[in-house]
Design a protein around this motif. Structure first.
Motif, PDB file in Angstrom:
ATOM      1  N   ILE A 402       0.852  -1.188   0.000  1.00 46.39           N
ATOM      2  CA  ILE A 402       0.000   0.000   0.000  1.00 46.39           C
ATOM      3  C   ILE A 402       0.885   1.234   0.000  1.00 46.39           C
ATOM      4  O   ILE A 402       1.790   1.375   0.813  1.00 46.39           O
ATOM      5  CB  ILE A 402      -0.936   0.024   1.217  1.00 46.39           C
ATOM      6  N   SER A 403       0.601   2.181  -0.909  1.00 46.40           N
ATOM      7  CA  SER A 403       1.360   3.416  -1.029  1.00 46.40           C
ATOM      8  C   SER A 403       0.630   4.528  -0.282  1.00 46.40           C
ATOM      9  O   SER A 403      -0.550   4.794  -0.547  1.00 46.40           O
ATOM     10  CB  SER A 403       1.553   3.795  -2.491  1.00 46.40           C
ATOM     11  N   VAL A 404       1.347   5.155   0.638  1.00 47.43           N
ATOM     12  CA  VAL A 404       0.783   6.278   1.402  1.00 47.43           C
ATOM     13  C   VAL A 404       1.758   7.441   1.269  1.00 47.43           C
ATOM     14  O   VAL A 404       2.925   7.336   1.645  1.00 47.43           O
ATOM     15  CB  VAL A 404       0.593   5.926   2.891  1.00 47.43           C
ATOM     16  N   GLY A 465      -4.136  -3.342   6.017  1.00 42.89           N
ATOM     17  CA  GLY A 465      -4.568  -3.508   7.398  1.00 42.89           C
ATOM     18  C   GLY A 465      -4.536  -2.193   8.146  1.00 42.89           C
ATOM     19  O   GLY A 465      -4.439  -1.114   7.527  1.00 42.89           O
ATOM     20  N   THR A 466      -4.628  -2.273   9.446  1.00 42.97           N
ATOM     21  CA  THR A 466      -4.697  -1.052  10.258  1.00 42.97           C
ATOM     22  C   THR A 466      -3.303  -0.599  10.668  1.00 42.97           C
ATOM     23  O   THR A 466      -2.491  -1.395  11.160  1.00 42.97           O
ATOM     24  CB  THR A 466      -5.544  -1.286  11.529  1.00 42.97           C
ATOM     25  N   SER A 467      -3.025   0.676  10.451  1.00 38.23           N
ATOM     26  CA  SER A 467      -1.793   1.304  10.914  1.00 38.23           C
ATOM     27  C   SER A 467      -2.156   2.481  11.812  1.00 38.23           C
ATOM     28  O   SER A 467      -3.254   3.050  11.719  1.00 38.23           O
ATOM     29  CB  SER A 467      -0.948   1.784   9.727  1.00 38.23           C
ATOM     30  N   TYR A 468      -1.237   2.841  12.653  1.00 36.22           N
ATOM     31  CA  TYR A 468      -1.447   3.963  13.577  1.00 36.22           C
ATOM     32  C   TYR A 468      -0.371   4.995  13.282  1.00 36.22           C
ATOM     33  O   TYR A 468       0.821   4.678  13.244  1.00 36.22           O
ATOM     34  CB  TYR A 468      -1.358   3.493  15.024  1.00 36.22           C
ATOM     35  N   ILE A 469      -0.834   6.232  13.027  1.00 36.24           N
ATOM     36  CA  ILE A 469       0.075   7.278  12.565  1.00 36.24           C
ATOM     37  C   ILE A 469      -0.004   8.479  13.496  1.00 36.24           C
ATOM     38  O   ILE A 469      -1.084   8.903  13.922  1.00 36.24           O
ATOM     39  CB  ILE A 469      -0.271   7.700  11.128  1.00 36.24           C
ATOM     40  N   ASP A 485      -3.847   8.866  15.087  1.00 34.17           N
ATOM     41  CA  ASP A 485      -5.110   8.219  14.764  1.00 34.17           C
ATOM     42  C   ASP A 485      -4.822   6.896  14.076  1.00 34.17           C
ATOM     43  O   ASP A 485      -3.690   6.615  13.671  1.00 34.17           O
ATOM     44  CB  ASP A 485      -5.941   9.119  13.854  1.00 34.17           C
ATOM     45  N   SER A 486      -5.856   6.089  13.955  1.00 30.10           N
ATOM     46  CA  SER A 486      -5.720   4.797  13.269  1.00 30.10           C
ATOM     47  C   SER A 486      -6.233   4.936  11.836  1.00 30.10           C
ATOM     48  O   SER A 486      -7.148   5.713  11.564  1.00 30.10           O
ATOM     49  CB  SER A 486      -6.511   3.716  14.009  1.00 30.10           C
ATOM     50  N   HIS A 487      -5.596   4.191  10.947  1.00 31.11           N
ATOM     51  CA  HIS A 487      -5.978   4.214   9.528  1.00 31.11           C
ATOM     52  C   HIS A 487      -6.022   2.787   9.025  1.00 31.11           C
ATOM     53  O   HIS A 487      -5.085   2.015   9.250  1.00 31.11           O
ATOM     54  CB  HIS A 487      -4.973   5.024   8.704  1.00 31.11           C
ATOM     55  N   LYS A 488      -7.097   2.459   8.313  1.00 33.16           N
ATOM     56  CA  LYS A 488      -7.209   1.134   7.730  1.00 33.16           C
ATOM     57  C   LYS A 488      -6.922   1.220   6.239  1.00 33.16           C
ATOM     58  O   LYS A 488      -7.633   1.891   5.488  1.00 33.16           O
ATOM     59  CB  LYS A 488      -8.607   0.558   7.961  1.00 33.16           C
TER      60      LYS A 488
END
Length: 507
Positions: A402-404, A465-469, A485-488
């Motif tokens: 996944i590219s963010v 999946g879920t990451s926390y940033i 916050d959490s990001h899915k």
């Protein structure tokens, strides 16, 4: 009737005068008895009786000097007075003067015997007084036995003073001959805590006993002179080991009781056991680093290292060994610090875990666990804002499908922290020409959308999946509040994140 011729005067007889005077010297007025001077006889008997009543029973101090001098003067007066009266007075019995003089000489046995008797009675009274003093000292020792040492110390001092006085000032007395046995009891009573294996309580009493030879002759003490030494060394060792295994919050920094042992008895068998005991205790404590309380174990190891470094090993020749023990503790503490931070993280104490891991990574840059510790510190910091971020221990994994892309629309540099399937951080420098937004609505509509600006960007690849940033300012002096916050993230999408600063004038 014819006139009766006058009685011719009695011829002077100096020998008779001497006989009467000598008879009066007995103190019983016998000279007056022989010349029939009844009043003088009565006076002599009364004065002698008063003197005897004053002198008896015999006192250690004897008769006062004034009373004795007065009586001696009185005796001399009766001698002179009796001699003058006997010079021209015939004796009633015996009529022969030489016999009276012999009787007077014999009667001198009475005052001489009285003096001998009185001196003996005085000696007996003195002996009894000294025995009473000894008994009083013994009672003080026995009564003090039931008291704490500091409370009883004054009683021990009083008793010791009595023993010392009897031994030095009345050496030949019955009481003085009993002093060595009493001192044996004195030592035994004061050393009772040692016999009861109350080693910490025994130290002060045994230290006190070591001062006794300063007051009592060594010939009287005999083997008691060195009696406390081995006991004190043992007490210092045992009490010191208690301090080592269960240190008090206000523990001494000079080595405590073990330091005292190494200073006062550096060549004793007890001192020889100190370094091996310290080393064994360090190794035994270190076994708890992998247990349920690695933080407490690490703290104890730090204390042991400080103790080993503080011990004065010069006199005992163990300085190098103690230094090696201290260095070994440093290695254990390094492992323990990491284990402590990991334990804090797993238990949800994220603030503590963050502090511990930052301390670990800063202090041990070459430790093999440092890379993972850095990631745990990142996850712990995010978890202080979003506790769910700390449910799992991070791994050393990286990358994903996944590219963010992160963009910084802020005049200040920001740090991006992330955790989840992968954990890490990076920095975006500030944007030239960017400013803070005065409202959330304005930020939502304009942030990161000005095509004429050169925003700092960074593309991150993470697994689905879920990451926390977390986004936070780099400058500690910056008053901006970090957000997390959490990001899915799902496959097939490209995600963007925009960092900006919202300035509220109400707060």
């Amino acid at each position: 009737m014819p006139t009766t011729p006058p009685v011719p005067p009695v011829p002077a007889d100096p020998l008779r005068a001497v006989a009467v005077g000598v008879l009066n010297l007995s103190g019983l007025g016998l000279g007056y008895l022989l010349i029939r001077r009844w009043i003088a006889l009565a006076v002599a008997l009364i004065v002698t009786g008063v003197f005897v009543a004053t002198a008896l029973p015999a006192d250690p101090d004897g008769v006062s000097g004034g009373v004795l001098a007065g009586y001696v003067v009185f005796l001399l007066l009766t001698v002179v007075h009796g001699a003058l009266r006997g010079l021209r007075t015939r004796l009633s019995f015996p009529s022969q003067t030489p016999l009276a003089l012999l009787l007077g000489l014999v009667m001198l046995v009475v005052p001489a015997g009285a003096v001998v008797y009185y001196n003996g009675a005085k000696d007996d009274a003195t002996q009894q007084m000294l025995l009473d003093r000894l008994d009083k000292a013994d009672q003080l020792v026995q009564a003090a036995k039931a008291k704490p040492f500091e409370t009883a110390k004054s009683d021990y001092n009083s008793a010791l003073g009595s023993y010392q006085d009897l031994d030095s000032e009345h050496r030949g007395s019955k009481a003085a001959k009993k002093v060595p046995d009493r001192l044996q009891t004195f030592y035994t009573v004061i050393g009772t805590p040692y016999d009861q294996k109350k080693f910490c309580d025994a130290i002060d009493p045994l230290e006190y006993l070591r001062t006794v030879p300063q007051h009592v002759d060594s010939r009287t003490l005999g083997s008691l002179t060195g009696w406390p030494d081995d006991r004190l060394a043992t007490s210092l060792y045992e009490c010191g080991m208690t301090e080592l295994t269960t240190p008090a919050p206000d523990a001494a920094t000079d080595g405590g009781k073990l330091g005292q042992l190494l200073t006062e008895f550096p060549k004793s068998p007890q001192a020889a056991k100190v370094e091996p005991a310290v080393r064994a205790n360090i190794d035994a404590t270190a076994k708890g680093l992998g247990g349920a309380d690695p933080c407490g174990t690490t703290d104890r190891l730090r204390a042991l290292g400080s103790d080993a470094a503080a011990l004065p090993g010069d006199k005992a020749g163990i300085t190098d060994a103690l230094t090696a023990d201290s260095h070994r503790v440093d290695g254990y503490v390094e492992t323990g610090t990491y284990n402590c931070g990991l334990s804090q993280y797993r238990s949800g104490s994220f603030d503590d875990a963050l502090t511990t891991m930052n301390d670990f990574t800063g202090k041990y840059p070459h430790d093999k666990n440092r890379p993972l510790a850095l990631k745990i510190a990142i996850a712990a910091e995010i978890a202080t804002k979003v506790p769910a971020a700390g449910k799992k221990v991070p791994t050393l994994g990286s990358g994903g499908s996944i590219s963010v892309t992160f963009t910084n629309d802020s005049p200040d540099a920001v740090e991006i922290l992330y955790t989840g399937a992968v954990t890490g951080s990076f920095t975006l420098k500030g944007c030239s020409g960017c400013s803070r937004y005065s409202s959330d609505a304005l930020a939502q509509s304009q942030a990161c959308k000005n095509t004429g600006r050169h925003y700092a960007k960074r593309t991150l690849h993470v697994p689905a999946g879920t990451s926390y940033i977390m986004q936070k300012p780099i400058d500690d002096a910056d008053s901006a509040t970090p957000i997390a916050d959490s990001h899915k993230f799902s496959s097939g999408y490209i995600y963007t994140e925009c960092a900006y600063v919202l300035e509220s004038y109400n707060f």
